[in-house]
Design a protein around this motif. Structure first.
Motif, PDB file in Angstrom:
ATOM      1  N   THR A 112     -18.196 -49.463 -49.194  1.00 53.02           N
ATOM      2  CA  THR A 112     -16.890 -50.056 -49.478  1.00 53.02           C
ATOM      3  C   THR A 112     -15.780 -49.311 -48.747  1.00 53.02           C
ATOM      4  O   THR A 112     -14.844 -49.921 -48.228  1.00 53.02           O
ATOM      5  N   ILE A 113     -15.893 -47.971 -48.693  1.00 52.22           N
ATOM      6  CA  ILE A 113     -14.878 -47.179 -47.974  1.00 52.22           C
ATOM      7  C   ILE A 113     -14.873 -47.539 -46.492  1.00 52.22           C
ATOM      8  O   ILE A 113     -13.817 -47.575 -45.848  1.00 52.22           O
ATOM      9  N   THR A 114     -16.059 -47.826 -45.928  1.00 51.56           N
ATOM     10  CA  THR A 114     -16.130 -48.260 -44.533  1.00 51.56           C
ATOM     11  C   THR A 114     -15.298 -49.514 -44.314  1.00 51.56           C
ATOM     12  O   THR A 114     -14.554 -49.632 -43.331  1.00 51.56           O
ATOM     13  N   GLU A 115     -15.411 -50.479 -45.231  1.00 47.59           N
ATOM     14  CA  GLU A 115     -14.605 -51.692 -45.133  1.00 47.59           C
ATOM     15  C   GLU A 115     -13.117 -51.375 -45.290  1.00 47.59           C
ATOM     16  O   GLU A 115     -12.264 -51.974 -44.630  1.00 47.59           O
ATOM     17  N   LEU A 116     -12.802 -50.416 -46.145  1.00 50.93           N
ATOM     18  CA  LEU A 116     -11.400 -50.005 -46.316  1.00 50.93           C
ATOM     19  C   LEU A 116     -10.833 -49.424 -45.028  1.00 50.93           C
ATOM     20  O   LEU A 116      -9.665 -49.636 -44.696  1.00 50.93           O
ATOM     21  N   MET A 117     -11.653 -48.679 -44.281  1.00 50.68           N
ATOM     22  CA  MET A 117     -11.199 -48.104 -43.011  1.00 50.68           C
ATOM     23  C   MET A 117     -10.926 -49.185 -41.964  1.00 50.68           C
ATOM     24  O   MET A 117     -10.268 -48.940 -40.962  1.00 50.68           O
ATOM     25  N   PHE A 118     -11.436 -50.384 -42.214  1.00 50.25           N
ATOM     26  CA  PHE A 118     -11.155 -51.515 -41.330  1.00 50.25           C
ATOM     27  C   PHE A 118      -9.848 -52.204 -41.707  1.00 50.25           C
ATOM     28  O   PHE A 118      -9.140 -52.730 -40.841  1.00 50.25           O
ATOM     29  N   SER A 119      -9.498 -52.186 -42.993  1.00 47.71           N
ATOM     30  CA  SER A 119      -8.329 -52.938 -43.449  1.00 47.71           C
ATOM     31  C   SER A 119      -7.079 -52.085 -43.652  1.00 47.71           C
ATOM     32  O   SER A 119      -5.965 -52.526 -43.360  1.00 47.71           O
ATOM     33  N   LEU A 120      -7.237 -50.860 -44.123  1.00 47.40           N
ATOM     34  CA  LEU A 120      -6.077 -50.008 -44.420  1.00 47.40           C
ATOM     35  C   LEU A 120      -5.172 -49.716 -43.220  1.00 47.40           C
ATOM     36  O   LEU A 120      -3.951 -49.625 -43.392  1.00 47.40           O
ATOM     37  N   PRO A 121      -5.711 -49.530 -41.989  1.00 42.58           N
ATOM     38  CA  PRO A 121      -4.828 -49.228 -40.859  1.00 42.58           C
ATOM     39  C   PRO A 121      -3.729 -50.256 -40.618  1.00 42.58           C
ATOM     40  O   PRO A 121      -2.681 -49.921 -40.070  1.00 42.58           O
ATOM     41  N   THR A 122      -3.976 -51.488 -41.037  1.00 40.89           N
ATOM     42  CA  THR A 122      -2.950 -52.516 -40.882  1.00 40.89           C
ATOM     43  C   THR A 122      -1.658 -52.102 -41.566  1.00 40.89           C
ATOM     44  O   THR A 122      -0.558 -52.354 -41.063  1.00 40.89           O
ATOM     45  N   LEU A 123      -1.781 -51.454 -42.711  1.00 41.65           N
ATOM     46  CA  LEU A 123      -0.608 -51.051 -43.474  1.00 41.65           C
ATOM     47  C   LEU A 123       0.141 -49.905 -42.803  1.00 41.65           C
ATOM     48  O   LEU A 123       1.323 -49.693 -43.066  1.00 41.65           O
ATOM     49  N   ALA A 124      -0.558 -49.176 -41.929  1.00 41.99           N
ATOM     50  CA  ALA A 124       0.075 -48.051 -41.245  1.00 41.99           C
ATOM     51  C   ALA A 124       0.836 -48.472 -39.991  1.00 41.99           C
ATOM     52  O   ALA A 124       1.766 -47.795 -39.565  1.00 41.99           O
ATOM     53  N   VAL A 125       0.434 -49.607 -39.386  1.00 43.57           N
ATOM     54  CA  VAL A 125       1.035 -49.992 -38.094  1.00 43.57           C
ATOM     55  C   VAL A 125       1.703 -51.365 -38.125  1.00 43.57           C
ATOM     56  O   VAL A 125       2.180 -51.838 -37.091  1.00 43.57           O
ATOM     57  N   PHE A 126       1.746 -52.014 -39.293  1.00 42.63           N
ATOM     58  CA  PHE A 126       2.190 -53.408 -39.339  1.00 42.63           C
ATOM     59  C   PHE A 126       3.617 -53.596 -38.825  1.00 42.63           C
ATOM     60  O   PHE A 126       3.943 -54.627 -38.225  1.00 42.63           O
ATOM     61  N   PHE A 127       4.509 -52.619 -39.032  1.00 42.87           N
ATOM     62  CA  PHE A 127       5.913 -52.797 -38.672  1.00 42.87           C
ATOM     63  C   PHE A 127       6.146 -52.753 -37.165  1.00 42.87           C
ATOM     64  O   PHE A 127       7.200 -53.188 -36.680  1.00 42.87           O
ATOM     65  N   ILE A 128       5.162 -52.234 -36.411  1.00 43.22           N
ATOM     66  CA  ILE A 128       5.340 -52.118 -34.962  1.00 43.22           C
ATOM     67  C   ILE A 128       4.431 -53.060 -34.164  1.00 43.22           C
ATOM     68  O   ILE A 128       4.718 -53.392 -33.020  1.00 43.22           O
ATOM     69  N   VAL A 129       3.331 -53.524 -34.774  1.00 46.55           N
ATOM     70  CA  VAL A 129       2.357 -54.362 -34.072  1.00 46.55           C
ATOM     71  C   VAL A 129       2.995 -55.623 -33.500  1.00 46.55           C
ATOM     72  O   VAL A 129       2.876 -55.925 -32.310  1.00 46.55           O
ATOM     73  N   GLY A 130       3.681 -56.381 -34.346  1.00 52.30           N
ATOM     74  CA  GLY A 130       4.283 -57.635 -33.904  1.00 52.30           C
ATOM     75  C   GLY A 130       5.418 -57.424 -32.923  1.00 52.30           C
ATOM     76  O   GLY A 130       5.595 -58.203 -31.978  1.00 52.30           O
ATOM     77  N   VAL A 131       6.207 -56.364 -33.129  1.00 52.05           N
ATOM     78  CA  VAL A 131       7.319 -56.074 -32.226  1.00 52.05           C
ATOM     79  C   VAL A 131       6.810 -55.791 -30.821  1.00 52.05           C
ATOM     80  O   VAL A 131       7.337 -56.296 -29.825  1.00 52.05           O
ATOM     81  N   LEU A 132       5.754 -54.987 -30.713  1.00 55.77           N
ATOM     82  CA  LEU A 132       5.180 -54.693 -29.394  1.00 55.77           C
ATOM     83  C   LEU A 132       4.637 -55.950 -28.728  1.00 55.77           C
ATOM     84  O   LEU A 132       4.800 -56.147 -27.525  1.00 55.77           O
ATOM     85  N   ALA A 133       3.974 -56.809 -29.508  1.00 56.25           N
ATOM     86  CA  ALA A 133       3.411 -58.037 -28.940  1.00 56.25           C
ATOM     87  C   ALA A 133       4.491 -58.978 -28.419  1.00 56.25           C
ATOM     88  O   ALA A 133       4.240 -59.771 -27.512  1.00 56.25           O
ATOM     89  N   ASP A 134       5.700 -58.896 -28.979  1.00 55.76           N
ATOM     90  CA  ASP A 134       6.797 -59.758 -28.530  1.00 55.76           C
ATOM     91  C   ASP A 134       7.666 -59.102 -27.460  1.00 55.76           C
ATOM     92  O   ASP A 134       8.318 -59.794 -26.676  1.00 55.76           O
ATOM     93  N   ARG A 135       7.683 -57.776 -27.409  1.00 56.82           N
ATOM     94  CA  ARG A 135       8.568 -57.069 -26.474  1.00 56.82           C
ATOM     95  C   ARG A 135       7.857 -56.544 -25.232  1.00 56.82           C
ATOM     96  O   ARG A 135       8.465 -56.448 -24.173  1.00 56.82           O
ATOM     97  N   MET A 136       6.585 -56.162 -25.361  1.00 56.12           N
ATOM     98  CA  MET A 136       5.840 -55.573 -24.253  1.00 56.12           C
ATOM     99  C   MET A 136       4.914 -56.609 -23.620  1.00 56.12           C
ATOM    100  O   MET A 136       4.777 -57.732 -24.100  1.00 56.12           O
ATOM    101  N   ASP A 137       4.252 -56.200 -22.537  1.00 57.69           N
ATOM    102  CA  ASP A 137       3.330 -57.068 -21.808  1.00 57.69           C
ATOM    103  C   ASP A 137       2.093 -57.326 -22.670  1.00 57.69           C
ATOM    104  O   ASP A 137       1.300 -56.416 -22.931  1.00 57.69           O
TER     105      ASP A 137
END
Length: 428
Positions: A50-75
Motif C-alpha cells: 500500500t505504501i508503494t501505491e502511496l509513493m505513486f500518488s502523494l508526490p502530486t500534492l508536493a508539486v501540484f501548484f507548479i505542474v500546470g503552470v510549467l505546462a502552460d508557460r514552458m515548452d
C-alpha cells in the motif's frame, strides 16, 4: 475505422501515442514486479504494498501548484522529453536502492520518480489538444482507453512474468529502457511553436514564485467560474477514491479471501478477465460515443460499474467473482472515453496545463487518503468486502450527481459556444 485511420495519419500524434504506450509498458512491468517483490519478501507486511501505491500518488500534492503552470508557460515538448530521461535515471537508482535493501531509501526514489512523472501528462495532454481537430478528441480518448485496457489485460501478467523470469532487477531495466524509448519518440515530433508555447516563450528564471502563485490562482478561478468544469472536478475527487481502492483490491481479495495460496497465478487470470472486459467495453464505448451525448455515456458507466463492484464483494467462489468483475469492467471505458473526449473541447488551450494540474492533485489527494485509510484500517477495522462497498458506492453516488447536474450544464455550455460562433461570424 475511418476515424482511427485519420488520426494516425497525423505523424505527431502517432509518435506521441507510441511514446505514451512505451512509457506505460515499462512502468507497468516495473511497478507490478516491485509490488509482487514486496508481497513475496514481506508477506506478513501488506502495508508495504500500500505504501508503494502511496509513493505513486502523494508526490502530486508536493508539486501540484507548479505542474500546470510549467505546462502552460514552458515548452511542453521539452517538459515531456526531460521527464522521460529523468525517470529513466531514477529507475536505475531504484535498482541500486533495492540492492542496498533499505526500505526508506527505496520509497524516497519511488516518490521522486513519481513526482517527475506528474509533469509529463499535463504537457502531453496540452500537445495532443493542439495537434488534433476537435472532432478527433473522442477518438483519441477511445484509443487511450484501448491501450489502457491492453495493459489491464496483459500488464499484471507481463509484470509477474518479468519478476519470475528476470527478477526485480530485470523488470526495472525494462522500465529504464521504456523511458528512453519514449523520450526519443517525443524528441522526433515536429510540434508547432503555438502548441508547444501557447502563452509565449518563457525561461525558468522568469518563473518567480509570485508569478507561479498568480498563474495558479488564475487557473483556479478559471475552473471555479466554469460551472461544467467545477462539477466535473467534484467527480474527480470520487475517482481518486476509486483508484485508491482498485490499486490494491484485486490482489488483496485473492491473497486474504479467495485464494491465499495461489494469489500470484490467479492475479494474472484476474488481469486477463478484467482486461478483456475493458477491451470489449472500449469498443462499445467508442461506438456509442457517436450516438449518445458524452454525459449520457459517463452516467451509464458510473451507475453500471458502481452497482456491479458492490456485488463483487459477495462471491466466495473465484469463478463467480471473475464473472462479476468482467461485467464491472465493461462499464469503466464509458466513463474514461466520455471524460477524455469531453475535456479538451471545453478547456481553453492556454489553460489546459493548469486545469490538468488542478484536477490531478484533487484525484490523487483522494487516492492517497483512501490508501492511507486502507493501510491503517485493513484488516483490523476494514474488511476486504467493505473496500468494495466503498468504491462501488462512490461510483453510484457520483453517477446520480452527474445525472442531476450535467444535462443542464451541457445545454448552457452549448448555448454559450453557439452564441460565440454567431458573434464571430457577425464580426467577419
Amino acid at each position: 475505422m475511418g476515424k482511427f485511420k485519420e488520426i494516425f495519419q497525423n505523424r505527431n500524434f502517432t509518435k506521441l501515442f507510441l511514446a505514451n504506450f512505451t512509457s506505460q509498458l515499462g512502468s507497468t512491468i516495473g511497478l507490478t514486479a516491485f509490488m509482487f517483490y514486496l508481497l513475496d519478501r514481506f508477506t506478513d507486511q501488506p502495508a508495504y504494498a500500500t505504501i508503494t501505491e502511496l509513493m505513486f500518488s502523494l508526490p502530486t500534492l508536493a508539486v501540484f501548484f507548479i505542474v500546470g503552470v510549467l505546462a502552460d508557460r514552458m515548452d511542453r515538448q521539452k517538459i515531456a522529453y526531460y521527464c522521460d530521461w529523468i525517470s529513466a535515471l531514477l529507475s536505475l537508482s531504484l535498482i541500486i536502492t533495492i540492492y542496498i535493501g533499505w526500505m526508506p531509501l527505496i520509497f524516497v526514489v519511488l516518490f521522486l520518480r513519481s513526482a517527475v512523472l506528474k509533469f509529463f501528462f499535463p504537457a502531453e495532454n496540452g500537445i495532443v489538444q493542439g495537434i488534433l481537430k476537435e472532432d478527433n478528441y473522442t477518438t483519441a480518448a477511445g484509443l487511450n482507453q484501448l491501450v489502457g485496457s491492453l495493459f489491464m489485460l496483459f500488464g499484471n501478467g507481463l509484470g509477474i512474468f518479468a519478476y519470475w523470469s528476470v527478477g526485480i532487477y530485470g523488470a526495472l531495466i525494462v522500465d529504464f529502457l521504456s523511458f528512453i524509448g519514449s523520450a526519443l519518440l517525443i524528441r522526433a515530433c515536429k510540434i508547432e511553436r503555438e502548441v508547444r508555447l501557447p502563452n509565449g516563450e518563457h525561461r525558468l528564471k522568469d518563473l518567480k514564485f509570485k508569478m507561479i502563485l498568480e498563474d495558479f490562482k488564475i487557473g483556479f478561478l478559471y475552473m471555479m467560474k466554469h460551472k461544467l468544469l467545477k462539477n466535473l472536478m467534484i467527480g474527480f475527487i470520487v475517482f481518486g477514491v476509486v483508484n485508491g481502492g482498485f490499486s490494491v483490491m484485486p490482489v488483496f481479495i485473492l491473497k486474504y479471501k479467495l485464494a491465499p495460496e495461489t494469489y500470484e497465478e490467479l492475479s494474472i487470470v484476474i488481469g486477463i478477465v478484467f482486461g478483456v472486459g475493458v477491451l470489449i467495453g472500449s469498443f462499445v464505448a467508442s461506438l456509442l460515443s457517436q450516438k449518445l451525448k458524452l454525459y449520457q455515456l459517463i452516467n451509464i458507466g458510473l451507475l453500471l460499474t458502481g452497482s456491479i463492484i458492490i456485488t463483487a464483494s459477495l462471491p466466495n467462489n473465484i469463478t463467480v467473482f471473475m464473472i462479476v468483475l468482467f461485467f464491472a469492467a465493461l462499464g469503466l471505458p464509458f466513463v474514461n472515453v466520455g471524460i477524455g473526449g469531453w475535456l479538451p473541447s471545453i478547456i481553453d488551450p492556454k489553460m489546459m496545463g493548469r486545469v490538468q494540474g488542478l484536477m490531478n492533485p484533487l484525484m490523487m489527494l483522494a487516492q492517497s487518503l483512501t490508501l492511507g485509510f486502507i493501510t491503517v484500517s485493513f484488516p483490523t477495522i476494514l474488511s476486504i468486502e467493505m473496500i468494495y462497498w466503498l468504491v462501488g458506492g462512490c461510483l453510484v453516488l457520483v453517477g446520480i450527481f452527474y445525472m442531476i447536474t450535467l444535462p443542464k450544464l451541457t445545454n448552457a455550455e452549448e448555448q454559450i459556444k453557439n452564441s460565440t460562433l454567431q458573434e464571430s461570424s457577425a464580426a467577419r
